[in-house]
Scaffold this active site. Structure first.
Site, mmCIF file in Angstrom:
data_model
loop_
_atom_site.group_PDB
_atom_site.id
_atom_site.type_symbol
_atom_site.label_atom_id
_atom_site.label_comp_id
_atom_site.label_asym_id
_atom_site.label_seq_id
_atom_site.Cartn_x
_atom_site.Cartn_y
_atom_site.Cartn_z
ATOM 1 N N LEU A 171 56.178 39.679 32.310
ATOM 2 C CA LEU A 171 57.849 39.026 31.615
ATOM 3 C C LEU A 171 59.205 38.794 32.268
ATOM 4 C CD1 LEU A 171 59.003 40.527 28.962
ATOM 5 C CD2 LEU A 171 59.644 42.088 29.986
ATOM 6 N N ALA B 66 59.719 46.025 38.603
ATOM 7 C CA ALA B 66 59.098 47.749 38.110
ATOM 8 C C ALA B 66 57.977 48.344 38.485
ATOM 9 C CB ALA B 66 58.987 47.553 36.430
ATOM 10 N N THR C 225 59.403 51.770 28.736
ATOM 11 C CA THR C 225 58.064 51.889 28.228
ATOM 12 C C THR C 225 58.334 52.853 26.920
ATOM 13 O OG1 THR C 225 56.040 52.508 28.739
ATOM 14 C CG2 THR C 225 57.786 53.250 30.545
ATOM 15 N N TYR D 168 53.806 57.928 36.803
ATOM 16 C CA TYR D 168 54.314 56.411 36.593
ATOM 17 C C TYR D 168 55.453 56.833 34.565
ATOM 18 C CZ TYR D 168 54.870 52.271 33.746
ATOM 19 O OH TYR D 168 56.039 51.071 32.898
HETATM 20 N N1 LIG Z 1 52.738 45.824 30.946
HETATM 21 C C1 LIG Z 1 52.945 46.425 30.134
HETATM 22 O O1 LIG Z 1 52.014 46.926 28.978
HETATM 23 C C2 LIG Z 1 54.374 47.173 29.927
HETATM 24 C C3 LIG Z 1 54.531 48.619 28.909
HETATM 25 C C4 LIG Z 1 54.790 49.054 28.883
HETATM 26 C C5 LIG Z 1 56.333 48.784 29.046
HETATM 27 N N2 LIG Z 1 56.236 47.143 30.549
HETATM 28 C C6 LIG Z 1 57.733 47.525 31.558
HETATM 29 O O2 LIG Z 1 57.425 46.027 31.451
HETATM 30 C C7 LIG Z 1 58.782 45.532 32.305
HETATM 31 C C8 LIG Z 1 58.046 44.675 33.107
HETATM 32 O O3 LIG Z 1 56.383 44.866 33.475
HETATM 33 P P1 LIG Z 1 55.276 43.319 33.279
HETATM 34 O O4 LIG Z 1 54.277 43.587 32.765
HETATM 35 O O5 LIG Z 1 56.181 41.940 33.811
HETATM 36 O O6 LIG Z 1 55.090 43.433 34.893
HETATM 37 P P2 LIG Z 1 54.772 42.992 36.114
HETATM 38 O O7 LIG Z 1 54.018 41.637 35.909
HETATM 39 O O8 LIG Z 1 54.044 43.835 37.418
HETATM 40 O O9 LIG Z 1 55.694 42.438 36.843
HETATM 41 C C9 LIG Z 1 56.844 43.884 37.699
HETATM 42 C C10 LIG Z 1 57.524 42.652 38.320
HETATM 43 O O10 LIG Z 1 57.626 43.271 39.574
HETATM 44 C C11 LIG Z 1 58.048 42.929 40.593
HETATM 45 N N3 LIG Z 1 58.457 44.378 41.774
HETATM 46 C C12 LIG Z 1 57.761 45.499 41.959
HETATM 47 N N4 LIG Z 1 58.442 46.392 43.270
HETATM 48 C C13 LIG Z 1 59.621 45.251 43.171
HETATM 49 C C14 LIG Z 1 61.089 45.602 43.851
HETATM 50 N N5 LIG Z 1 60.552 46.260 45.078
HETATM 51 N N6 LIG Z 1 61.742 44.709 43.742
HETATM 52 C C15 LIG Z 1 61.393 43.141 43.266
HETATM 53 N N7 LIG Z 1 61.067 43.442 42.268
HETATM 54 C C16 LIG Z 1 59.849 44.173 42.304
HETATM 55 C C17 LIG Z 1 56.250 42.826 40.683
HETATM 56 O O11 LIG Z 1 56.419 42.690 42.321
HETATM 57 P P3 LIG Z 1 54.894 42.131 42.869
HETATM 58 O O12 LIG Z 1 54.757 41.084 42.003
HETATM 59 O O13 LIG Z 1 54.980 41.305 43.784
HETATM 60 O O14 LIG Z 1 54.923 43.758 43.197
HETATM 61 C C18 LIG Z 1 56.491 42.499 39.989
HETATM 62 O O15 LIG Z 1 56.588 40.669 39.930
HETATM 63 C C19 LIG Z 1 58.294 47.262 33.661
HETATM 64 O O16 LIG Z 1 59.719 47.470 33.062
HETATM 65 C C20 LIG Z 1 57.205 47.673 32.864
HETATM 66 O O17 LIG Z 1 57.583 49.475 33.474
HETATM 67 C C21 LIG Z 1 55.491 47.292 30.806
#
Ligand SMILES: NC(=O)c1ccc[n+]([C@@H]2O[C@H](COP(=O)([O-])OP(=O)(O)OC[C@H]3O[C@@H](n4cnc5c(N)ncnc54)[C@H](OP(=O)(O)O)[C@@H]3O)[C@@H](O)[C@H]2O)c1
Length: 286
Positions: A17, A63, A104, A128
Site C-alpha cells: 500500500l 504494520a 483492518t 493480529y
Molecule cells: N494486505 C491485506 O490484505 C490487508 C488487509 C487489511 C488491512 N491491511 C492493512 O493495510 C496496511 C498496509 O498493508 P500492506 O498489505 O501494504 O502490508 P505490507 O506490504 O506488509 O507493508 C507493510 C510495511 O510496513 C513495514 N514495517 C513493518 N514494521 C515496521 C516498522 N517497525 N517500522 C517501519 N515500517 C515497518 C514493512 O517493512 P518490511 O517488509 O521490511 O517488514 C512493510 O514495508 C496495514 O496496516 C495492514 O494491516 C492489509
C-alpha cells in the site's frame, strides 16, 4: 486541502500500500517523505517525533501484517501495530498534522450476516486482529484529528497478494480448489491510495472509515474472475470449505464492510470489486 505543495509522511512506504500511496501523492505534486522500514522504524519514538515534525499529513502504512506469525509473536506484533501508532498519533497531534491510520476487517469477529458498520463493536478473533484493534484505540486516544481507515483483502502490484498467487497456480495446474465460505471485498491498493487522498482533500471529519471495494464475493468467486482474466475457463476453480484448510489463525467468514461514513462525508466509496479488478488486473498481474 490542496494536495499539491502539501507535505506528507508515508510510513512503511516500501510496502504494497505504501508504494501506491507514495506514487499517487508524487503524481499529484505533493511533497512526500517516504521512508522504508530501514529509514524510519515506527517503533523508535525519537525518530518518529523528528519525522513528523514538519509535515501536514501522516499516512501510516507500516504494520506487522504476518497474520499467522502474530499468533506466536503477539508482543512484537503489538509493538508495531499498537505502540507505534500511538507514537505516530502523539507526534502528529503535537505537530498539528492529520494522521491517516490504516486498519483492518480483522478487528471484527467476522460472524455477521450484513456489512459491518464503522461503529460496530470490535471483537477480534486473532492475535493480529487484537493488535490492530489496539492500534485503532491508541490513535483515537492520542490524535483527535485522525482518520482510521479499515481495509480488507488488499491486492496490488507492489507486493505478494492473492491474485498473483492464483494466477501462478492457474498456470501450473489444471484445477484449483478455493474456499467458498469466506466472503469479503477484494480491494486494489491503488484504489485505497486514491480514497485516502480524497478523504484528506475533502477535509473529511475525524473518525473511522471503511476503505474497501463495494459488493462482496468469496475467495472462490474472486478466483473465478482472476482465471477468467487470464483467458482460462473458470470451471477449473472448484469450491471447498475453511474446515478443509485449517490455518494457524482463524480467517473471518464474513468480512464485508459498510461505507456509510464515507457517504455521510460526501466521499465516494471505491467501486464494485469486479469492475475494479478489471481495471487493476493488467497492472497487478504484469
Ligand atoms: N494486505 C491485506 O490484505 C490487508 C488487509 C487489511 C488491512 N491491511 C492493512 O493495510 C496496511 C498496509 O498493508 P500492506 O498489505 O501494504 O502490508 P505490507 O506490504 O506488509 O507493508 C507493510 C510495511 O510496513 C513495514 N514495517 C513493518 N514494521 C515496521 C516498522 N517497525 N517500522 C517501519 N515500517 C515497518 C514493512 O517493512 P518490511 O517488509 O521490511 O517488514 C512493510 O514495508 C496495514 O496496516 C495492514 O494491516 C492489509
Amino acid at each position: 486541502m490542496k494536495i499539491e505543495d502539501s507535505r506528507w509522511l508515508v510510513t512503511g512506504a516500501a510496502g504494497m500500500l505504501g508504494t501506491d500511496v507514495t506514487d499517487l501523492l508524487r503524481s499529484r505534486g505533493a511533497h512526500v517523505v517516504a521512508p522504508t522500514r530501514q529509514e524510519l522504524d515506527v517503533t523508535d519514538a525519537a525518530a518518529v517525533t523528528a519525522a513528523v515534525r514538519d509535515v501536514d499529513v501522516v499516512v501510516n502504512c507500516a504494520a506487522w501484517t504476518a497474520v499467522y506469525d502474530a499468533e506466536e509473536r503477539e508482543a512484537e506484533a503489538f509493538t508495531v501495530n499498537a505502540v507505534a501508532p500511538q507514537l505516530l498519533a502523539r507526534a502528529a497531534r503535537l505537530a498539528g498534522a492529520r494522521l491517516v491510520h490504516v486498519s483492518t476487517d480483522y478487528v471484527f469477529a467476522g460472524d455477521a450476516t450484513r456489512p459491518y458498520a464503522e461503529s460496530a463493536a470490535v471483537a477480534p478473533r486473532s492475535a493480529y486482529g487484537r493488535t490492530k484493534a489496539a492500534g485503532e484505540w491508541a490513535v483515537r486516544a492520542e490524535a483527535p484529528d485522525h482518520l482510521v481507515v479499515r481495509t480488507a483483502w488488499l491486492y496490488g502490484a507492489h507486493g505478494p497478494c492473492f491474485p498473483k498467487t492464483m494466477a501462478r497456480l492457474a498456470a501450473e495446474r489444471d484445477a484449483l480448489t478455493v474456499v467458498a465460505d469466506q466472503v469479503g471485498q477484494p480491494t486494489w491498493t491503488a484504489d485505497l491510495a486514491d480514497l485516502v487522498v480524497r478523504l484528506v482533500e475533502a477535509q473529511a471529519p475525524a473518525g473511522t472509515y471503511h476503505g474497501t471495494s463495494s459488493g462482496e464475493v468469496s475467495w472462490h468467486g474472486f478466483t473465478e474472475e482472476i482465471v477468467r482474466t487470464l483467458g482460462k475457463d473458470p470451471a477449473m476453480v472448484g469450491p471447498t470449505t475453511s474446515e478443509a484448510f485449517p490455518r494457524p489463525a482463524p480467517r473471518p467468514a464474513y468480512s464485508v464492510l459498510g461505507h456509510e461514513a464515507l457517504l455521510a462525508a460526501g466521499v465516494e466509496p471505491i467501486g464494485h470489486w469486479a469492475e475494479r479488478w478489471t481495471v487493476a488486473a493488467p497492472e497487478v498481474l504484469a
